[in-house]
Design a protein around this motif. Structure first.
Motif, PDB file in Angstrom:
ATOM      1  N   LEU A 183      -6.920  10.441  -2.813  1.00 51.55           N
ATOM      2  CA  LEU A 183      -5.769  11.245  -3.232  1.00 51.55           C
ATOM      3  C   LEU A 183      -5.248  10.749  -4.567  1.00 51.55           C
ATOM      4  O   LEU A 183      -4.811  11.543  -5.412  1.00 51.55           O
ATOM      5  CB  LEU A 183      -4.655  11.184  -2.179  1.00 51.55           C
ATOM      6  CG  LEU A 183      -4.933  11.836  -0.823  1.00 51.55           C
ATOM      7  CD1 LEU A 183      -3.667  11.823   0.028  1.00 51.55           C
ATOM      8  CD2 LEU A 183      -5.432  13.250  -0.982  1.00 51.55           C
ATOM      9  N   GLY A 184      -5.261   9.434  -4.753  1.00 46.83           N
ATOM     10  CA  GLY A 184      -4.847   8.873  -6.040  1.00 46.83           C
ATOM     11  C   GLY A 184      -5.725   9.375  -7.175  1.00 46.83           C
ATOM     12  O   GLY A 184      -5.230   9.770  -8.237  1.00 46.83           O
ATOM     13  N   PHE A 192     -11.724   4.026 -10.068  1.00 48.09           N
ATOM     14  CA  PHE A 192     -11.076   4.438 -11.323  1.00 48.09           C
ATOM     15  C   PHE A 192     -11.274   5.930 -11.561  1.00 48.09           C
ATOM     16  O   PHE A 192     -12.404   6.408 -11.687  1.00 48.09           O
ATOM     17  CB  PHE A 192     -11.642   3.618 -12.474  1.00 48.09           C
ATOM     18  CG  PHE A 192     -10.809   3.666 -13.718  1.00 48.09           C
ATOM     19  CD1 PHE A 192      -9.425   3.673 -13.665  1.00 48.09           C
ATOM     20  CD2 PHE A 192     -11.416   3.682 -14.964  1.00 48.09           C
ATOM     21  CE1 PHE A 192      -8.655   3.702 -14.814  1.00 48.09           C
ATOM     22  CE2 PHE A 192     -10.663   3.706 -16.121  1.00 48.09           C
ATOM     23  CZ  PHE A 192      -9.274   3.720 -16.041  1.00 48.09           C
ATOM     24  N   SER A 193     -10.182   6.667 -11.649  1.00 48.52           N
ATOM     25  CA  SER A 193     -10.254   8.136 -11.707  1.00 48.52           C
ATOM     26  C   SER A 193     -11.046   8.690 -12.896  1.00 48.52           C
ATOM     27  O   SER A 193     -11.779   9.674 -12.712  1.00 48.52           O
ATOM     28  CB  SER A 193      -8.845   8.745 -11.672  1.00 48.52           C
ATOM     29  OG  SER A 193      -8.000   8.166 -12.615  1.00 48.52           O
ATOM     30  N   ASN A 236       0.823  -1.216   0.000  1.00 42.71           N
ATOM     31  CA  ASN A 236       0.000   0.000   0.000  1.00 42.71           C
ATOM     32  C   ASN A 236       0.852   1.258   0.000  1.00 42.71           C
ATOM     33  O   ASN A 236       0.506   2.261  -0.635  1.00 42.71           O
ATOM     34  CB  ASN A 236      -0.935   0.020   1.204  1.00 42.71           C
ATOM     35  CG  ASN A 236      -1.950  -1.099   1.200  1.00 42.71           C
ATOM     36  OD1 ASN A 236      -2.535  -1.405   2.227  1.00 42.71           O
ATOM     37  ND2 ASN A 236      -2.144  -1.749   0.063  1.00 42.71           N
ATOM     38  N   THR A 237       1.973   1.218   0.718  1.00 47.38           N
ATOM     39  CA  THR A 237       2.878   2.367   0.798  1.00 47.38           C
ATOM     40  C   THR A 237       3.500   2.663  -0.558  1.00 47.38           C
ATOM     41  O   THR A 237       3.565   3.825  -0.978  1.00 47.38           O
ATOM     42  CB  THR A 237       3.990   2.116   1.836  1.00 47.38           C
ATOM     43  OG1 THR A 237       3.395   1.915   3.115  1.00 47.38           O
ATOM     44  CG2 THR A 237       4.939   3.303   1.900  1.00 47.38           C
ATOM     45  N   PRO A 252      -2.773   4.456  -5.372  1.00 49.43           N
ATOM     46  CA  PRO A 252      -3.409   3.546  -4.408  1.00 49.43           C
ATOM     47  C   PRO A 252      -4.798   3.110  -4.852  1.00 49.43           C
ATOM     48  O   PRO A 252      -5.202   1.972  -4.606  1.00 49.43           O
ATOM     49  CB  PRO A 252      -3.482   4.381  -3.118  1.00 49.43           C
ATOM     50  CG  PRO A 252      -3.444   5.791  -3.573  1.00 49.43           C
ATOM     51  CD  PRO A 252      -2.552   5.791  -4.783  1.00 49.43           C
ATOM     52  N   ASN A 253      -5.523   3.998  -5.510  1.00 51.58           N
ATOM     53  CA  ASN A 253      -6.859   3.644  -5.989  1.00 51.58           C
ATOM     54  C   ASN A 253      -6.809   2.507  -7.003  1.00 51.58           C
ATOM     55  O   ASN A 253      -7.666   1.616  -7.005  1.00 51.58           O
ATOM     56  CB  ASN A 253      -7.552   4.866  -6.597  1.00 51.58           C
ATOM     57  CG  ASN A 253      -6.751   5.498  -7.724  1.00 51.58           C
ATOM     58  OD1 ASN A 253      -5.534   5.674  -7.619  1.00 51.58           O
ATOM     59  ND2 ASN A 253      -7.413   5.849  -8.812  1.00 51.58           N
ATOM     60  N   LEU A 254      -5.779   2.521  -7.845  1.00 56.83           N
ATOM     61  CA  LEU A 254      -5.648   1.459  -8.853  1.00 56.83           C
ATOM     62  C   LEU A 254      -5.291   0.127  -8.202  1.00 56.83           C
ATOM     63  O   LEU A 254      -5.766  -0.931  -8.622  1.00 56.83           O
ATOM     64  CB  LEU A 254      -4.586   1.846  -9.887  1.00 56.83           C
ATOM     65  CG  LEU A 254      -4.851   3.141 -10.668  1.00 56.83           C
ATOM     66  CD1 LEU A 254      -3.753   3.388 -11.690  1.00 56.83           C
ATOM     67  CD2 LEU A 254      -6.220   3.075 -11.350  1.00 56.83           C
TER      68      LEU A 254
END
Length: 333
Positions: free
Chosen positions: A147-148, A200-201, A112-113, A121-123
């Motif tokens: 944030l991602g 997904f952004s 995760n880091t 992180p979202n992906l």
């Protein structure tokens, strides 16, 4: 380069509502604190719209004043805003996991880091199909998904604004077209691949662009303030967060309503609740609390979820009220 970001109390109030809703949602999913705020995660959508409004104001004013966008300055400002607090969070979570977590937890945190450092992180959560708000999982960095989404969006958004102006396209119509495309994709995917729709952004772009639309509409109409819109819209937002239905169809509909209410407030309202200049009273104390929560909304959003997760695994067996109180105190201070 000059641009203005006039302080608006109503935006400050929206931040307080957004972060409080997300916090209470996580108390519900992780600690079973109450049966309310089942859709409190929609507070993130309020943040998205606010972010789109403020960033669009900066970029559009730059193009109109200078005929160009200072890309390096823009990304430098993003880094200065996001990196220090996020990096501190990552270090703190890794150290805490090393002392209080298991080997499996440590391996998950490491992955995760890395994804957080790469702003994806979202992906990672999307590919892992990790459900947001899954009470049985240990993912203290899960809240970094938003944030991602934002940073991926803002990698391309300045170029979008610049090209629209350079090609002399109608920015209002172009924004509406992209919103329609993104929302329709989000709507369909919500039923077919919920994890993709959530993380997904490109499918979240419509929410940020609603902030852009709010700025463009406000700019086009001039400073029109419909008297005390917040008297209706703020209670409506709080009611939705507290009593909304968490079903798939209900969440999508409520998502759209929350985004639209935020759009309305950003476009037509600029009053907001202001701290009285008179002597202290209960109302003044309440408003001061709201302003304090709003002022720490970013750090509170970053740190509250890891704190709740660590409290849950290290104080297992204690009462829900006790665990929630510890989480609240540690998150705020």
């Amino acid at each position: 380069m000059s641009y203005s970001l006039d302080f608006r109390h109503d935006i400050h109030n929206l931040r307080a509502i957004a972060v409080s809703s997300v916090f209470l949602y996580h108390l519900h999913t992780e600690l079973q604190f109450s049966q309310f705020f089942k859709v409190g995660f929609l507070g993130v959508d309020i943040f998205f719209v606010i972010s789109g409004y403020l960033i669009s104001k900066i970029l559009v004013e730059q193009v109109e004043q200078n005929g160009k966008i200072n890309f390096s300055e823009f990304y430098k400002r993003r880094v200065k805003r996001i990196i220090p607090a996020t990096l501190f969070l990552l270090i703190l979570v890794n150290i805490t996991t090393a002392f209080f977590g298991t080997k499996t937890y440590a391996e998950n945190i490491y992955e995760n880091t890395i994804s957080a450092i790469l702003f994806i992180p979202n992906l990672q959560f999307m590919i892992s199909t990790i459900p947001y708000g899954g009470e049985d999982s240990f993912t203290p960095l899960l809240n970094l998904w938003s944030l991602g989404v934002e940073e991926q969006f803002y990698l391309v958004f300045p170029f979008f604004i610049f090209l629209v102006f350079k090609k002399k396209l109608n920015i209002y119509k172009t924004t509406c077209f992209v919103i329609a495309l993104s929302f329709s994709s989000f709507f369909l995917t919500s039923f077919l691949m919920p994890s993709v729709a959530f993380y997904f952004s490109p499918l979240r772009a419509w929410e940020i662009l609603f902030g852009t639309l709010a700025y463009l509409t406000r700019k086009r109409l001039g400073k029109i303030s419909l008297y005390r819109l917040d008297i209706f819209c703020i209670p409506a937002l709080i009611f939705i967060m507290a009593f909304g239905n968490g079903s798939a169809v209900g969440s999508v509909i409520l998502n759209l309503i929350v985004v639209f209410l935020t759009f309305i407030l950003l476009t037509y309202n600029d009053v907001g609740l202001k701290l009285p200049k008179t002597k202290r009273n209960k109302k003044g104390a309440f408003l001061k609390s709201v302003q304090y929560i709003a002022s720490i909304s970013f750090s509170l959003y970053l740190f509250h979820y890891p704190i709740i997760q660590f409290v849950k695994i290290n104080f297992f067996g204690y009462s829900t009220l006790f665990l929630s109180a510890i989480s609240l105190i540690l998150s705020i201070f």
